[in-house]
Design an enzyme around this catalytic site. Structure first.
Site, mmCIF file in Angstrom:
data_model
loop_
_atom_site.group_PDB
_atom_site.id
_atom_site.type_symbol
_atom_site.label_atom_id
_atom_site.label_comp_id
_atom_site.label_asym_id
_atom_site.label_seq_id
_atom_site.Cartn_x
_atom_site.Cartn_y
_atom_site.Cartn_z
ATOM 1 N N CYS A 19 -51.677 -61.944 27.423
ATOM 2 C CA CYS A 19 -50.676 -62.371 28.965
ATOM 3 C C CYS A 19 -49.746 -62.764 28.259
ATOM 4 C CB CYS A 19 -51.701 -63.360 30.059
ATOM 5 S SG CYS A 19 -52.998 -62.694 30.413
ATOM 6 N N GLY A 45 -48.502 -58.519 26.445
ATOM 7 C CA GLY A 45 -48.970 -57.347 27.971
ATOM 8 C C GLY A 45 -48.105 -56.770 28.765
ATOM 9 N N ASN A 124 -52.106 -67.772 31.308
ATOM 10 C CA ASN A 124 -52.214 -67.298 29.887
ATOM 11 C C ASN A 124 -53.888 -67.726 29.203
ATOM 12 O OD1 ASN A 124 -50.028 -67.082 27.018
ATOM 13 N ND2 ASN A 124 -51.864 -65.722 27.501
ATOM 14 N N GLY A 125 -54.657 -67.153 28.980
ATOM 15 C CA GLY A 125 -55.736 -67.541 28.045
ATOM 16 C C GLY A 125 -57.348 -67.061 28.060
ATOM 17 N N TYR A 264 -47.889 -63.206 14.253
ATOM 18 C CA TYR A 264 -48.418 -62.063 15.045
ATOM 19 C C TYR A 264 -47.668 -61.288 16.892
ATOM 20 C CZ TYR A 264 -49.210 -56.753 17.075
ATOM 21 O OH TYR A 264 -49.368 -55.839 18.055
#
Ligand code: SF4
Length: 488
Positions: A19, A45, A124-125, A264
């Site tokens: 996300c 995402g 997000n998570g 990344y």
């Protein structure tokens, strides 16, 4: 069939960030800025995106769509339905609750109507006790609309007796375990929160009289906002027309930021922990060259994510850098669901070897990670077919041997190559002349920790490499997942 955009040439053999979140307050037509911010966060995402806005008059409005931001949230007819000076948005890969095909009801932001007004939340998570929480909430009468673990937060807020939304959110998040960076909004407030370990990123920016919250600084740049600071682990900021009010509802027990963001996930033009992501990746290549030198003629990146580390490796080793593999930037929708014949071409649809460069050379290939290893084998074969005399892989992360439970999509442990094999066994299995991964200490040094990893109190989350989870993944443990023992 719905077309799913691809973000990376090897989508089936990479870890995927799930996300990105973005929010603004104090700007006319805020949703337009949110659309731009989400566009800059698209790498976090690609499956779907959603935007909520508020204006006095129409109240809360929202739009959720599958696919890229640029294909949906650029249409004037849609953006006109999202008026107002406050807005938040979310892009997703998929949530823990709904692997595979996303349902539109799982697309965030989620919205809840409370006695003191509405609130929208983008998360997000990953909540590591979501199954237990959901069970408890359903037993007490909550009716869930989605399969997303993030919806638990709305239901927990509904049960809180606090008198305002930020306090209800604090109450709710005290019950939540795991990783969260949240951007939320009420009619008049933009709210940002990070979990106590600050596993996922969240930054604060400013544009004129307006304020911005974003997963990464690259999304501030796209709208011309100034980067102010990172939201601290355990911090909540509540932003109104009067400015930013900060509190620390969750104890700051020392950051365990995701070190894979450096390797990344984050964009190379973002800043993490005061350090350029590009520079960290280049430094990983430098460390790799020191730790794992090899006699070779060329250093080539596996595009695009291996590029900065390959530059660093080349610089430190003195071996010339070359673009030995060229990525086709335009692979996308045309071949998403191809015929079997086209699918069998696999990586060749996306990457091509620069034969004139490779022929007769000893080649070092630098990639960011090895997950299943399927792509590594294919790339090695392409390089050999092009006439290389030897192929050496250098990997800009330690072996990925453990799944992530904090908001990154990872294969099951048994499908991770490094969970089954030692480095030497992987080298033999992949059929390459040599294979070396950067050490954990080398990665920490590249990420700005000059003394390397503090094993007594690691400075980052590195659970997917070390098996040491900073937050016990309660749901997974209940399902039989076994965490590394001290002896392993
Ligand atoms: S387990 Fe790995 S990918 Fe997940 S948060 Fe920790 S370092 Fe990042």
């Amino acid at each position: 069939m719905r077309e799913m955009p691809l973000s990376h040439p090897f989508d089936d053999d990479k870890l995927k960030e799930e996300c990105g979140v973005f929010g603004v307050i104090g700007m006319a037509e805020a949703a337009n800025f949110v659309a731009l911010g989400l566009h800059a966060l698209q790498h976090r995402g690609q499956e779907a995106g959603g935007i909520v806005a508020h204006d006095f008059g129409p109240g809360f409005t929202s739009a959720r769509r599958f696919g890229y931001v640029r294909d949906n949230f650029t249409k004037a007819s849609l953006m006109e339905t999202l008026p107002g000076p406050i807005s938040i948005g979310h892009v997703r890969y998929s949530t823990a609750g709904s692997k595979g095909a996303t349902q539109i009801r799982d697309v965030q932001p989620f919205f809840g109507e409370f006695s003191m007004g509405g609130a929208a939340i983008a998360h997000n998570g990953n909540i590591t006790n979501a199954i237990a929480l959901r069970r408890e909430l359903i037993d007490r009468g909550s009716i869930f609309q989605s399969s997303s673990d993030s919806e638990c937060i709305i239901h927990l807020m509904a049960r809180s007796l606090q008198q305002n939304i930020p306090d209800r959110m604090k109450d709710a998040l005290r019950r939540v375990e795991g990783a969260f960076s949240i951007v939320a909004m009420t009619r008049t407030k933009l709210i940002g929160v990070r979990d106590r370990l600050g596993v996922r990123p969240l930054v604060l920016g400013q544009l004129g009289d307006g304020w911005v919250l974003s997963s990464e600084t690259c999304a501030l740049d796209i709208i011309g906002a100034e980067f102010i600071r990172e939201i601290a682990p355990g911090e909540m900021v509540v932003i109104t027309e009067n400015g930013v009010e900060s509190s620390q509802p969750f104890e700051n027990v020392g950051s365990r930021f995701c070190i894979f963001e450096h390797v990344y996930f984050s964009r190379p033009d973002s800043i993490l922990g005061g350090q350029s992501v590009y520079e960290t990746r280049r430094q990983i290549g430098v460390e790799l060259a020191r730790e794992a030198p090899v006699e070779a003629d060329l250093v080539c990146p596996v595009p695009d994510s291996g590029t900065p580390a390959a530059i660093g490796y080349s610089h430190e080793s003195g071996i010339p850098y070359a673009m030995g593999i060229i990525r086709n930037q335009y692979v996308g929708r045309t071949f998403i669901e191809p015929t079997e014949q086209i699918r069998s071409l696999g990586v060749r649809l996306k990457l091509n070897v620069n034969r004139a460069l490779i022929k007769g050379k000893r080649v070092v290939l630098v990639d960011d990670s090895i997950v299943r290893g399927t792509t590594t084998t294919k790339i090695k074969q392409m390089i050999l077919d092009a006439g290389a005399t030897s192929v050496h892989f250098r990997i800009a992360s330690p072996p990925t041997a453990w799944p992530c439970f904090y908001g990154v999509d990872t294969p099951k442990r048994e499908n991770l190559l490094a969970a089954k094999m030692s480095e030497d066994e992987m080298c033999e299995h992949l059929g390459v002349d040599s294979l070396k991964f950067i050490s954990l200490d080398g990665l920490y040094r590249a990420a700005g920790q000059a003394q390397g990893r503090n094993n007594a109190k690691p400075q980052y989350c590195d659970a997917c490499f070390s098996g040491q989870y900073p937050v016990a993944p309660a749901d997974m443990l209940e399902n039989g997942f076994e965490i590394k023992t001290a002896a392993e």
